[in-house]
Design an enzyme around this catalytic site. Structure first.
Site, PDB file in Angstrom:
ATOM      1  N   CYS A 146       0.834  -1.205   0.000  1.00 30.07           N
ATOM      2  CA  CYS A 146       0.000   0.000   0.000  1.00 30.07           C
ATOM      3  C   CYS A 146       0.868   1.255   0.000  1.00 30.07           C
ATOM      4  CB  CYS A 146      -0.904  -0.024   1.229  1.00 30.07           C
ATOM      5  SG  CYS A 146      -1.890   1.475   1.407  1.00 30.07           S
ATOM      6  N   CYS A 149      -0.469   4.063   2.209  1.00 30.86           N
ATOM      7  CA  CYS A 149      -0.223   3.914   3.651  1.00 30.86           C
ATOM      8  C   CYS A 149       1.246   4.157   3.994  1.00 30.86           C
ATOM      9  CB  CYS A 149      -0.571   2.509   4.133  1.00 30.86           C
ATOM     10  SG  CYS A 149      -2.022   1.791   3.379  1.00 30.86           S
ATOM     11  N   ASP A 150       2.146   3.659   3.169  1.00 29.68           N
ATOM     12  CA  ASP A 150       3.556   3.596   3.574  1.00 29.68           C
ATOM     13  C   ASP A 150       4.492   4.507   2.789  1.00 29.68           C
ATOM     14  OD1 ASP A 150       2.808   1.648   5.390  1.00 29.68           O
ATOM     15  OD2 ASP A 150       3.090   0.031   3.937  1.00 29.68           O
TER      16      ASP A 150
END
Ligand code: NAP
Length: 341
Positions: A146, A149-150
């Site tokens: 992701c 997200c990261d």
């Protein structure tokens, strides 16, 4: 027409008219439509609230939003709209469903047990793993599924993206906001991604393409990714690339654990539905990526959620008029028209 309030079934238990399992676009749309049909639906979110949309940074192709919007924003809008018309949203994870008698019984990890006349299954899909050594051990330590997200953790760093589809292209573009260099490794010499994304990828100076290349191992040191071992799919030549992060976008797997051995799945594990979103058990419908391995768009999932809700509503009218659900429909009759020919 049912009352939308559920009713006792002789055991003193409340029976829901419809339970929606899953909280992605298909689930919330099914909840919206059944709520507007006055069925007072109960939506059980699952652990990944919002599904894959909730980890999407920017949605540019959902009609009606020319300015684009984030996945979490869209999910909040879906939820607000469904609740506005009476849908109940419970943050709980469905751990088991009894499909072999009617009303169906839904168990949750929160310890609840619900009975339902109809079910709309929209449990979606999850990212597929590469399945190479080092991947599992280094997940969260440089291996990610992701970018939204990261990506932030890779500011000023070098990353590798694996895959050739829309996800790989889109996430690689997103990663250029943070990383100094993004290399896309693809097993063929052509991307599968849409033309518009391909053009953006090729025009981006931070992105390099490595064609005909697969990763055979993710390598780490001190609990952090340091590189990948590669193999050229044409020459068989092996190599090593140093990098800080590995983002894997090689497709998806359906979240079908609740249905295995109970409902008809295809050879890839997707629920089989007919054109009316019916599974092989009468009263059980499915929508979104749990039954769609072809389109996988927010817009198509919304359409499938709509269709499932409309057919569910009609079936509930039939039940109200005396129709008895047959949970042991002969599988061979599956494709034949049943209640609503
Ligand atoms: P996808 O289209 O199935 O692409 C997966 C990619 O991974 C393919 O390029 C495939 O290679 C590669 N791959 C599969 N297994 C591999 C392995 N073991 N090792 C190396 N590479 C491997 O999946 P996706 O990109 O996640 O997209 C899924 C669906 O969502 C698609 O329908 C897509 O259109 C949609 N989507 C749309 C958007 C958008 O509209 N903006 C954004 C994201 C996703 P091959 O090409 O050789 O098969």
């Amino acid at each position: 027409m049912t009352t939308g309030q559920g009713s006792a079934n002789g055991t003193g238990k409340q029976v829901e008219d419809v339970i929606v399992v899953g909280s992605g676009p298909a689930g919330f749309t099914a909840a919206l439509y059944t709520a507007r049909a006055n069925l007072n639906p109960l939506l059980l979110t699952g652990n990944d609230y919002g599904g894959q949309v909730s980890i999407t940074y920017d949605i540019e192709n959902y009609p009606g939003f020319p300015e684009s919007l984030s996945g979490p924003d869209l999910i909040e809008r879906f939820k607000a709209q469904a609740e506005k018309f009476g849908a109940r949203v419970e943050f709980d994870y469905v751990s088991e469903i009894e499909f072999d008698h009617h009303p169906f019984v839904v168990h949750t990890s929160g310890g609840q047990e619900y009975q339902a006349r109809t079910l709309i299954l929209s449990t979606g899909a999850r990212p597929r793993y590469l399945d190479v050594p080092g991947e599992k051990e280094l997940t969260g330590k440089g291996v990610s599924y992701c970018a939204t997200c990261d990506g932030f953790f890779f500011r000023g760093k070098d990353v590798i993206v694996i895959g050739g589809g829309d996800s790989a292209a889109e996430e690689a573009l997103f990663l250029t906001r943070f990383a100094t260099r993004v290399r896309i490794l693809h097993r063929r010499d052509k991307l599968r991604a849409s033309k518009i994304l391909q053009e953006r990828v090729f025009a981006n100076e931070k992105i390099e393409m490595l064609w005909n290349t697969v990763v055979t191992e993710v390598v780490g040191e001190g609990g952090k990714v340091t590189g990948v071992k590669t193999e050229n799919t044409v020459t068989g030549e092996s190599g090593h690339l140093a990098t800080d992060g590995v983002f894997v976008f090689v497709g998806h797997l359906p979240n079908n654990e609740l249905y295995q051995g109970k409902l008809h799945l295809d050879e890839e594990g997707y629920l089989i539905t007919d054109r009316k979103m019916r599974t092989n058990v009468e009263g059980v419908f499915a929508a979104g990526e749990i039954q769609d391995k072809v389109f996988k768009q927010v817009a198509t999932s919304v359409g499938q959620g709509t269709a499932a809700a409309l057919i569910t509503t009609r079936l509930l009218e039939d039940i109200e008029a005396g129709h008895k659900i047959n949970v042991t429909v002969d599988p061979r009759e599956f494709d034949a028209p049943r209640v609503h020919a």
